[in-house]
Design an enzyme around this catalytic site. Sequence first.
Site, PDB file in Angstrom:
ATOM      1  N   ASP A 122      -9.606  -2.953   1.785  1.00 43.17           N
ATOM      2  CA  ASP A 122      -9.709  -2.468   3.166  1.00 43.17           C
ATOM      3  C   ASP A 122     -11.059  -1.765   3.215  1.00 43.17           C
ATOM      4  OD1 ASP A 122      -9.637  -0.337   5.173  1.00 43.17           O
ATOM      5  OD2 ASP A 122      -7.533  -0.811   5.473  1.00 43.17           O
ATOM      6  N   HIS A 166     -11.536   2.038   2.740  1.00 43.17           N
ATOM      7  CA  HIS A 166     -10.904   2.678   1.588  1.00 43.17           C
ATOM      8  C   HIS A 166     -11.817   2.920   0.404  1.00 43.17           C
ATOM      9  CE1 HIS A 166      -6.509   1.613   2.797  1.00 43.17           C
ATOM     10  NE2 HIS A 166      -7.187   2.160   3.777  1.00 43.17           N
ATOM     11  N   TRP A 204       0.872  -1.181   0.000  1.00 46.37           N
ATOM     12  CA  TRP A 204       0.000   0.000   0.000  1.00 46.37           C
ATOM     13  C   TRP A 204       0.907   1.229   0.000  1.00 46.37           C
ATOM     14  CZ3 TRP A 204      -0.264   3.783   3.972  1.00 46.37           C
ATOM     15  CH2 TRP A 204      -1.126   4.852   3.658  1.00 46.37           C
ATOM     16  N   LYS A 252      -6.938   2.591  -2.308  1.00 48.34           N
ATOM     17  CA  LYS A 252      -7.513   3.532  -1.356  1.00 48.34           C
ATOM     18  C   LYS A 252      -8.075   4.724  -2.111  1.00 48.34           C
ATOM     19  CE  LYS A 252      -6.469   5.840   2.940  1.00 48.34           C
ATOM     20  NZ  LYS A 252      -5.600   5.921   4.100  1.00 48.34           N
ATOM     21  N   ASP A 308     -11.693   7.148   6.927  1.00 48.69           N
ATOM     22  CA  ASP A 308     -10.889   5.941   7.128  1.00 48.69           C
ATOM     23  C   ASP A 308     -10.223   6.005   8.500  1.00 48.69           C
ATOM     24  OD1 ASP A 308      -9.437   3.595   6.579  1.00 48.69           O
ATOM     25  OD2 ASP A 308      -7.755   4.749   5.807  1.00 48.69           O
TER      26      ASP A 308
HETATM   27  C1  RNT Z   1      -3.709   2.776   5.134  1.00 46.15           C
HETATM   28  C2  RNT Z   1      -3.838   1.341   4.846  1.00 46.15           C
HETATM   29  C3  RNT Z   1      -2.708   0.466   5.314  1.00 46.15           C
HETATM   30  C4  RNT Z   1      -2.202   0.834   6.678  1.00 46.15           C
HETATM   31  C5  RNT Z   1      -1.266  -0.172   7.299  1.00 46.15           C
HETATM   32  C6  RNT Z   1      -0.533   0.390   8.468  1.00 46.15           C
HETATM   33  O1  RNT Z   1      -4.856   3.486   4.901  1.00 46.15           O
HETATM   34  O2  RNT Z   1      -5.035   0.846   5.346  1.00 46.15           O
HETATM   35  O3  RNT Z   1      -3.082  -0.854   5.244  1.00 46.15           O
HETATM   36  O4  RNT Z   1      -3.255   1.053   7.577  1.00 46.15           O
HETATM   37  O5  RNT Z   1      -0.436  -0.686   6.363  1.00 46.15           O
HETATM   38 ZN    ZN Z   2      -5.391  -1.262   5.285  1.00 52.40          ZN
END
Ligand code: RNT
Ligand code: ZN
Length: 419
Positions: A257, A260, A183, A226, A292
């Site tokens: 996620d 996101h 990421w 994201k 987020d």
């Molecule tokens: C950030 C992402 C990512 C981080 C971690 C710490 O918005 O979600 O995954 O939260 O890698």
């Molecule tokens: Zn994440």
Amino acid sequence: MNIRDRYEMARDIYASIGVDTDAVLEKLGKVRISMHCWQGDDVRGFDQDGPLTGGIQATGNYPGRAGTPEELMADIDMALSLIPGRHKLNLHASYAIFENGEFVDRDRLEPRHFRRWVEYAKARGTGLDFNPTFFSHPKANPFTLSSPDEEIRRFWIDHGKACIRIAEYFADELGMPCCLNIWIPDGYKDIPADRYSPRARYKDSLDQILSVGYDRRKVLISLESKVFGIGLESYTVGSAEFCIKYAAEKGLLYLMDNGHFHPTEMVSDKIASMLLFDEKIALHVTRPVRWDSDHVVLLDDETREIAKEIVRCNALDRVMLALDFFDASINRVAAWVTGMRNMQKALLYALLTPHEKLRKLQDEGRFTELMVLQEELKLYPFGDVWNYFCDMNGLPGREDWLEKVKEYERDVLSRRKQA
Ligand code: RNT
Ligand code: ZN
């Protein structure tokens, strides 16, 4: 009535709708969830003293944050001791442990900088997952793999390559595949003049990272998209379309996620579509509150719906389940235990659902019955099955585990000197 008696009554009730609770508990006991190390120290890591950057934020200053590898390991132990089952620990590259005064920058990291984590995992039978850390570093401003500065971009490409080697080392040492999630925080606060070139550079950087070659049975690389970050409101390089297309083209996993996406977009609705095309997908389960915000995972509607999708697609072995939250306003160990137990509860709820019966009602257009049964299921004696699962694992059920965390807070956390 004791836990066992209550379970037996619950077993009969679930049996009446065709659900075998014993089989369910056996299945649940085998699900490994990847617990993120970064809840323990507000995503600080050990390789730098600067602030958390990258458009993410841990708010709050609850006392007792882990400040050293020893403290973090002790806190993770405390959390794991209250979570039923065996799991995986998710590390970030910034948690490298340097010994004897050595320090190397992220582009030069080696497996030996994670030796102590491997020893830790081996001793506890947990697996390890891994993440390159493309934030909280002077060279992440916030451009990393999409940087127009070739020197910066090179540095981060080398970091990505180093991380693949470390992930392979984890898989070799632990005899279990290691998920490596990429990421990047790269993006713009305001309307960009060029949306294409940063993504073209990101694509090229990923190509270069993957060119190191690695064993795909051992390392499962995922790409996390994201839609925005703090200070990155208008554009992110790693958008959903970018990550889905890149992952599809290169056979990587797409990681969703649930913090996101746009607020009314639900990850639970995306899982089935992804599973129709991909052998495996990855998830970061979190809780976005208005943004987020990475609040602790609750047993809320979306977490349950995510779990139901995984279970009814029969995909427990195709979905790499990881948690991602960081709340600094409450006891951090309790945050871990709550989030992990809630993910397990959501899975249990999903496993106790008579999916075939519900599917049939849907196919036959019996929507009134479908609604009524889905609603009534919410009040089935699910808690009795959960408490028995905890008991089977030698752990306190209900809220009783919190006493242990409070003792730990009194004896250990409250004595820490805060940096
Ligand atoms: C950030 C992402 C990512 C981080 C971690 C710490 O918005 O979600 O995954 O939260 O890698
Ligand atoms: Zn994440």
